[in-house]
Motif scaffolding. Structure first.
Motif, mmCIF file in Angstrom:
data_model
loop_
_atom_site.group_PDB
_atom_site.id
_atom_site.type_symbol
_atom_site.label_atom_id
_atom_site.label_comp_id
_atom_site.label_asym_id
_atom_site.label_seq_id
_atom_site.Cartn_x
_atom_site.Cartn_y
_atom_site.Cartn_z
ATOM 1 N N LYS A 156 -7.363 8.627 -2.388
ATOM 2 C CA LYS A 156 -6.533 9.819 -2.185
ATOM 3 C C LYS A 156 -5.364 9.512 -1.261
ATOM 4 O O LYS A 156 -4.240 9.952 -1.486
ATOM 5 C CB LYS A 156 -7.368 10.959 -1.598
ATOM 6 C CG LYS A 156 -8.370 11.548 -2.548
ATOM 7 C CD LYS A 156 -9.153 12.644 -1.875
ATOM 8 C CE LYS A 156 -10.252 13.156 -2.791
ATOM 9 N NZ LYS A 156 -11.122 14.114 -2.126
ATOM 10 N N ILE A 157 -5.636 8.751 -0.198
ATOM 11 C CA ILE A 157 -4.571 8.385 0.748
ATOM 12 C C ILE A 157 -3.541 7.503 0.057
ATOM 13 O O ILE A 157 -2.336 7.719 0.181
ATOM 14 C CB ILE A 157 -5.159 7.669 1.981
ATOM 15 C CG1 ILE A 157 -6.092 8.594 2.752
ATOM 16 C CG2 ILE A 157 -4.062 7.123 2.881
ATOM 17 C CD1 ILE A 157 -5.438 9.806 3.347
ATOM 18 N N GLU A 169 -12.384 7.773 1.321
ATOM 19 C CA GLU A 169 -11.282 8.668 0.937
ATOM 20 C C GLU A 169 -10.037 7.858 0.591
ATOM 21 O O GLU A 169 -8.957 8.411 0.429
ATOM 22 C CB GLU A 169 -10.961 9.615 2.102
ATOM 23 C CG GLU A 169 -12.109 10.505 2.504
ATOM 24 C CD GLU A 169 -12.174 11.778 1.694
ATOM 25 O OE1 GLU A 169 -11.145 12.190 1.123
ATOM 26 O OE2 GLU A 169 -13.266 12.363 1.616
ATOM 27 N N VAL A 203 -2.249 11.334 9.257
ATOM 28 C CA VAL A 203 -3.171 11.395 8.115
ATOM 29 C C VAL A 203 -3.982 12.673 8.231
ATOM 30 O O VAL A 203 -4.455 13.020 9.309
ATOM 31 C CB VAL A 203 -4.146 10.192 8.066
ATOM 32 C CG1 VAL A 203 -5.170 10.371 6.953
ATOM 33 C CG2 VAL A 203 -3.416 8.880 7.881
ATOM 34 N N GLU A 240 -2.806 7.307 -3.115
ATOM 35 C CA GLU A 240 -2.034 8.117 -4.060
ATOM 36 C C GLU A 240 -0.965 8.923 -3.338
ATOM 37 O O GLU A 240 0.188 9.001 -3.779
ATOM 38 C CB GLU A 240 -2.952 9.066 -4.830
ATOM 39 C CG GLU A 240 -3.805 8.398 -5.882
ATOM 40 C CD GLU A 240 -4.816 9.365 -6.497
ATOM 41 O OE1 GLU A 240 -4.581 10.593 -6.461
ATOM 42 O OE2 GLU A 240 -5.836 8.887 -7.025
ATOM 43 N N ALA A 241 -1.325 9.529 -2.217
ATOM 44 C CA ALA A 241 -0.370 10.343 -1.457
ATOM 45 C C ALA A 241 0.758 9.488 -0.894
ATOM 46 O O ALA A 241 1.931 9.894 -0.914
ATOM 47 C CB ALA A 241 -1.086 11.073 -0.330
ATOM 48 N N VAL A 242 0.432 8.275 -0.415
ATOM 49 C CA VAL A 242 1.467 7.361 0.093
ATOM 50 C C VAL A 242 2.414 6.967 -1.031
ATOM 51 O O VAL A 242 3.640 6.979 -0.872
ATOM 52 C CB VAL A 242 0.824 6.116 0.746
ATOM 53 C CG1 VAL A 242 1.864 5.045 1.010
ATOM 54 C CG2 VAL A 242 0.106 6.503 2.042
ATOM 55 N N ARG A 243 1.870 6.626 -2.206
ATOM 56 C CA ARG A 243 2.710 6.241 -3.349
ATOM 57 C C ARG A 243 3.641 7.376 -3.765
ATOM 58 O O ARG A 243 4.817 7.163 -4.078
ATOM 59 C CB ARG A 243 1.823 5.813 -4.523
ATOM 60 C CG ARG A 243 1.126 4.487 -4.322
ATOM 61 C CD ARG A 243 0.340 4.078 -5.589
ATOM 62 N NE ARG A 243 -0.619 3.038 -5.254
ATOM 63 C CZ ARG A 243 -1.938 3.146 -5.351
ATOM 64 N NH1 ARG A 243 -2.481 4.268 -5.797
ATOM 65 N NH2 ARG A 243 -2.718 2.153 -5.020
ATOM 66 N N GLU A 244 3.118 8.605 -3.786
ATOM 67 C CA GLU A 244 3.933 9.759 -4.145
ATOM 68 C C GLU A 244 5.076 9.961 -3.164
ATOM 69 O O GLU A 244 6.203 10.247 -3.563
ATOM 70 C CB GLU A 244 3.071 11.033 -4.225
ATOM 71 C CG GLU A 244 2.134 11.078 -5.406
ATOM 72 C CD GLU A 244 2.868 11.017 -6.744
ATOM 73 O OE1 GLU A 244 3.894 11.700 -6.914
ATOM 74 O OE2 GLU A 244 2.424 10.249 -7.622
ATOM 75 N N LYS A 245 4.802 9.796 -1.872
ATOM 76 C CA LYS A 245 5.838 9.960 -0.861
ATOM 77 C C LYS A 245 6.893 8.859 -1.001
ATOM 78 O O LYS A 245 8.079 9.107 -0.824
ATOM 79 C CB LYS A 245 5.248 9.949 0.543
ATOM 80 C CG LYS A 245 4.612 11.257 0.906
ATOM 81 C CD LYS A 245 4.459 11.371 2.402
ATOM 82 C CE LYS A 245 4.186 12.823 2.733
ATOM 83 N NZ LYS A 245 4.535 13.184 4.058
#
Length: 199
Positions: free
Chosen positions: A187-188, A184, A34, A190-195
């Motif tokens: 944001k985390i 935070e 992270v 969202e980034a996990v979903r995108e990956k």
């Protein structure tokens, strides 16, 4: 009773995240899992094991600690001495010792503590770190021992949590009053979903 599953993370401080990443990720092999941040703020997490991480805040102007040997007593305000990371076996200690020596980083000899064998070194922030391999056949979690010749009063009561020391909870927080405040997290997520989508 609360069931602990490990150390989620230890939060340390650095003034140089790049050097810190090179040590913890590249030399020690702990994945960086992270990275939180924005201008003027960074908080990066490295995976130690399935449940355990070490994290670093990067604060501009922070300087490395003064070097202090592991377990060496100091006077005045203090709350921290060193971190110890468990490895699976003694062969891992020798592999790490060889890595440190190849990188020209000081590392102690292997020390026998009875239930663990350990080596000691420092990270780039002068954080004192230890690596410990369990001694086969010695399990202090199954068989706690006390070899202190003059244990303090509370230690004489044994290893198990003592009932009645602290007040019992009589009014737990009602479910409808349990709030989780913004950090935070979004944001985390969202980034996990995108990956996950990109797989």
């Amino acid at each position: 009773m609360v069931k602990y599953t490990g150390i989620n993370h230890l939060a340390m401080v650095t003034g140089d995240m790049d050097t810190t990443i090179r040590f913890w990720r590249d030399l020690l092999g702990m994945r960086m899992v992270v990275g939180l941040g924005h201008p003027g703020y960074r908080h990066y997490f490295f995976e130690i094991a399935e449940h355990d991480m070490i994290a670093f805040f990067e604060w501009p102007g922070v300087e490395p600690l003064d070097e202090k040997d592991h377990g060496f007593p100091v006077k005045g305000k203090a709350a921290f001495d060193h971190l110890s990371f468990e490895v699976s076996c003694e062969q891992d200690l020798w592999e790490l010792k060889d890595k440190f020596e190849a990188a020209d980083i000081w590392c102690s000899e292997v020390v026998d503590h009875g239930f663990i064998h350990s080596i000691y070194t420092f990270d780039p922030n002068n954080i004192a770190i230890e690596f410990s391999a369990p001694v086969p056949g010695v399990d202090i979690r199954k068989t706690p021992v006390m070899t202190d010749s003059s244990p303090c009063e509370e230690a004489q009561k044994g290893p198990e949590p003592q009932p009645g020391v602290w007040p019992e909870v009589t009014e737990p927080t009602p479910i409808e009053d349990r709030a989780v405040y913004d950090g935070e997290g979004e944001k985390i997520l969202e980034a996990v979903r995108e990956k996950e989508k990109a797989k």
